[in-house]
Enzyme design. Structure first.
Site, PDB file in Angstrom:
ATOM      1  N   GLY A  61       0.850  -1.178   0.000  1.00 52.82           N
ATOM      2  CA  GLY A  61       0.000   0.000   0.000  1.00 52.82           C
ATOM      3  C   GLY A  61       0.887   1.229   0.000  1.00 52.82           C
ATOM      4  O   GLY A  61       2.112   1.133   0.159  1.00 52.82           O
ATOM      5  N   ARG A  64       4.689   5.798   1.733  1.00 54.97           N
ATOM      6  CA  ARG A  64       5.358   7.086   1.910  1.00 54.97           C
ATOM      7  C   ARG A  64       4.837   8.126   0.923  1.00 54.97           C
ATOM      8  O   ARG A  64       5.547   9.018   0.485  1.00 54.97           O
ATOM      9  CB  ARG A  64       6.870   6.943   1.772  1.00 54.97           C
ATOM     10  N   ARG A  66       4.599  13.423  -8.045  1.00 61.54           N
ATOM     11  CA  ARG A  66       4.664  12.716  -9.324  1.00 61.54           C
ATOM     12  C   ARG A  66       3.393  13.024 -10.115  1.00 61.54           C
ATOM     13  O   ARG A  66       2.278  12.980  -9.588  1.00 61.54           O
ATOM     14  CB  ARG A  66       4.783  11.218  -9.079  1.00 61.54           C
ATOM     15  N   ASP A  97       3.377  -4.486  -7.997  1.00 62.90           N
ATOM     16  CA  ASP A  97       2.909  -3.218  -7.417  1.00 62.90           C
ATOM     17  C   ASP A  97       3.579  -2.022  -8.079  1.00 62.90           C
ATOM     18  O   ASP A  97       3.182  -0.874  -7.829  1.00 62.90           O
ATOM     19  CB  ASP A  97       3.148  -3.186  -5.907  1.00 62.90           C
ATOM     20  N   ASN A  98       4.563  -2.267  -8.935  1.00 60.17           N
ATOM     21  CA  ASN A  98       5.216  -1.195  -9.683  1.00 60.17           C
ATOM     22  C   ASN A  98       4.797  -1.184 -11.154  1.00 60.17           C
ATOM     23  O   ASN A  98       5.424  -0.519 -11.965  1.00 60.17           O
ATOM     24  CB  ASN A  98       6.742  -1.335  -9.600  1.00 60.17           C
ATOM     25  N   ASP A 125       7.511   4.423 -10.505  1.00 61.63           N
ATOM     26  CA  ASP A 125       8.088   3.654  -9.390  1.00 61.63           C
ATOM     27  C   ASP A 125       9.308   2.843  -9.815  1.00 61.63           C
ATOM     28  O   ASP A 125       9.431   1.663  -9.532  1.00 61.63           O
ATOM     29  CB  ASP A 125       7.033   2.727  -8.778  1.00 61.63           C
TER      30      ASP A 125
END
Length: 483
Positions: A98, A101, A187, A263-264, A273
Site C-alpha cells: 500500500g 510514503r 509525481r 505493485d510497480n 516507481d
C-alpha cells in the site's frame, strides 16, 4: 531558484484547479484518508514548468511559493488518499503493501481532456509504512526527476515529476551515506492504479470491487472500449499491447527499470516507481540496476519476459470479470506487439522510419549482434552513426562508413561487414529526399546526454559537497533539449 518568494495577495493557482474526485468516488474500500507530515524547511529544488500548460497554467504566473504552499506545506489540498494494493515482489506475494510514503494528492483533467494524478512521494507515514518514516531521500528525489525527464524526451511513456522540495530533515538509510538529506516530490502521471490494486481485491475475495474498479479504469483510461460488446476483454487486450509497447520503449532506450514487481506495474501501461533504475553503458542483457536483485530477476534483458509474466498473473484477479480464453488469446500477441514496436524504435535510432523495408529484420538482428560481441558503448554507437550521417552528403552513400571510428576500433567482424553492406543497400534504394532526413531522425532519437551512473554521481557530488545545484539544472536543460 527562489524558494523564498513573497506570498502573493492573490489565490494560489494550484488551489483553483478543477480537481476531479475520480478515485475518491470509488469509496473507502480502495484507500485510507491520511495527512501529510509537517516539515521544518521548504526549499524548492525543482519545478516542472513544462507541465503547467497542460494544467491550464502559465508558468510565469506561478511562483515558487505557490509550489511550496501546495506541495511542501500541503495547504488547501484535497483529501489525501493512501491507496491500498498488494503485489508480487521478486515472485513472492506480499499482502502488506500500500502507499507507505505517499498519497494521491488530487486528480484533474488536463487541457487535453485526459485525467491526471498528483501523487506524493516522501510525504510521511501512512497505515502502510511498515515501521518506516515515510520519507524520501533528496538523492532519491533527484534520481527520479532525472529519470522521468530523460525517459520522456527519449519517447518513453512515463510519469514525470511536477515538483521536488527539500525538507530539512536528516534521514538514515542503509543504502546511502547517512544521515542524508530529505525531500518530498509530486509525481504527475496518468494513474497510480497498479496491477497490485486488483491483486489485493482478489486476495480479500471481493469480486464486486474488482468489477467496480474495472469499470472505473475503462471509463477514465480506456474510453475506446467503453460501450463495446465485450469491454473487459478488450480492455485486457489493449493493456497487453500497451505494456508490450512500453517495455519495447525501455529496451530501445537502454533503460532498466530495476524492480518490476506487480505493485510497480501501472494499469495504464506507464513507467513509474522505478527507484533503482539504470541505463545500460553497453549492450548487456544481464545488466542489473537494483543492487539487491542478487539473481538478476529484473535484469535488462529479462524485462519483456517479466512484464509478460506479470500480465499473466494479473489474469487471476481479472478472472472475476473476464473469460480466461479471452485473456490468453490477448496475451498470446504480446511477443508480436513487443517485436514490432522494438523494431520500429531501433530502426528509428538508425534513421529509418519504414518498417516494410525487406532487410529491416536482418539489419536489426545484426545491430544487436554487433552490440553484443563488441565493447562499444550502447549509446555511443548510435551517436557516432549520427555524426557519420551529418558529416557526409546523402548523395554519397558509399563513403558514409569510410571514416567510422568504431570500424577501426572493432576490427574485422563478419557481423559488422554484413551490417554495413545491408545498411548501404537500404540507403541506395531510398529516395534522395528521404535519405536527407536521416540525420535529423537520428539526432532526435539518439540524445548525447545519457543518465549513466557516473553522470548522476557527478551532479550529486556538488550538491552534497557545496550545495551547488547548477550542474543539476544544466543536466535537466540538456535532457529537455535533447542534447
Amino acid at each position: 531558484m527562489d524558494a523564498t518568494a513573497t506570498i502573493q495577495n492573490y489565490p494560489n493557482p494550484f488551489f483553483s484547479l478543477n480537481y476531479v474526485p475520480a478515485f475518491e468516488s470509488l469509496g473507502d474500500d480502495y484507500f485510507d484518508i491520511v495527512a501529510a507530515s509537517e516539515f521544518p524547511q521548504h526549499i524548492l529544488r525543482f519545478r516542472n514548468d513544462q507541465l503547467l500548460p497542460l494544467l491550464g497554467l502559465e508558468p510565469k504566473t506561478v511562483t515558487d511559493n505557490d509550489f511550496i504552499e501546495a506541495f511542501g506545506k500541503f495547504q488547501g489540498s484535497q483529501l489525501c488518499l493512501a491507496m491500498r494494493y498488494h503485489g508480487y515482489q521478486f515472485g513472492e506475494y506480499n499482502p502488506m503493501l500500500g502507499d507507505g510514503r505517499g498519497f494521491l494528492y488530487g486528480q484533474l483533467k488536463g487541457v487535453d481532456g485526459a485525467l491526471y494524478d498528483f501523487g506524493t512521494k516522501g510525504s510521511g507515514t501512512t497505515p502502510y509504512s511498515r515501521g518506516g518514516d515515510g520519507k524520501l531521500t533528496l538523492k532519491g528525489g533527484v534520481r527520479e526527476v532525472l529519470a522521468a525527464e530523460a525517459l520522456h524526451y527519449m519517447g518513453v511513456k512515463t510519469s514525470r515529476t511536477l515538483s521536488m522540495i527539500e525538507t530539512g530533515q536528516a534521514l538514515w538509510r542503509g543504502d546511502e551515506p547517512s544521515p542524508t538529506r530529505s525531500s518530498v516530490m509530486v509525481r504527475f502521471s496518468r494513474s497510480h492504479i497498479r496491477f497490485g490494486t486488483f491483486e489485493r481485491l482478489h486476495r480479500i475475495g471481493r469480486k464486486d470491487l474488482t468489477t467496480k474498479l474495472l469499470n472505473h479504469v475503462i471509463e477514465y483510461y480506456y474510453p475506446s472500449v467503453q460501450g463495446a460488446a465485450e469491454p473487459y476483454s478488450l480492455f485486457y487486450a489493449e493493456l497487453v499491447q500497451r505494456v508490450a509497447e512500453l517495455v519495447a520503449q525501455w529496451m530501445a532506450a537502454g533503460f532498466c527499470h530495476g524492480v518490476l514487481n506487480t505493485d510497480n506495474m501501472s494499469i495504464v501501461g506507464e513507467s513509474f516507481d522505478y527507484g533503482p533504475y539504470g541505463f545500460i553503458p553497453k549492450y548487456d542483457p544481464n545488466f542489473i540496476a537494483a543492487y539487491f536483485d542478487y539473481y538478476g530477476r529484473y535484469s535488462y534483458g529479462s524485462q519483456p519476459a517479466i512484464c509478460k509474466m506479470n500480465l499473466q498473473m494479473l489474469q487471476v484477479p481479472l478472472g472475476a470479470a473476464i473469460p480466461a480464453n479471452d485473456m490468453e488469446a490477448a496475451l498470446s500477441r504480446f511477443d508480436e506487439h513487443y517485436y514490432l514496436t522494438y523494431k520500429q524504435l531501433m530502426l528509428r535510432k538508425l534513421g529509418l522510419e519504414n518498417l516494410q523495408l525487406p532487410e529491416a529484420d536482418e539489419l536489426l538482428k545484426l545491430t544487436i549482434a554487433i552490440l553484443k560481441e563488441t565493447e562499444l558503448g550502447y549509446h555511443d554507437f548510435f551517436t557516432e552513426i549520427t555524426d557519420l550521417f551529418h558529416r557526409h552528403s546523402p548523395e554519397d552513400v558509399d563513403s558514409i562508413f569510410s571514416d567510422a571510428d568504431f570500424l577501426r576500433y572493432v576490427g574485422k567482424s563478419d557481423n559488422l561487414e554484413n551490417w554495413q553492406q545491408i545498411f548501404t543497400r537500404i540507403l541506395q534504394h531510398l529516395p534522395l529526399d528521404v535519405r536527407g532526413q536521416i540525420p535529423q531522425t537520428m539526432a532526435r532519437w539518439n540524445p548525447r546526454t545519457v543518465l549513466l551512473r557516473p553522470r548522476i554521481e557527478a551532479i550529486w557530488r556538488p550538491i552534497v559537497m557545496e550545495d551547488n545545484w547548477e550542474p543539476f539544472y544544466e543536466l535537466i536543460r540538456q535532457l529537455q533539449s535533447g542534447e
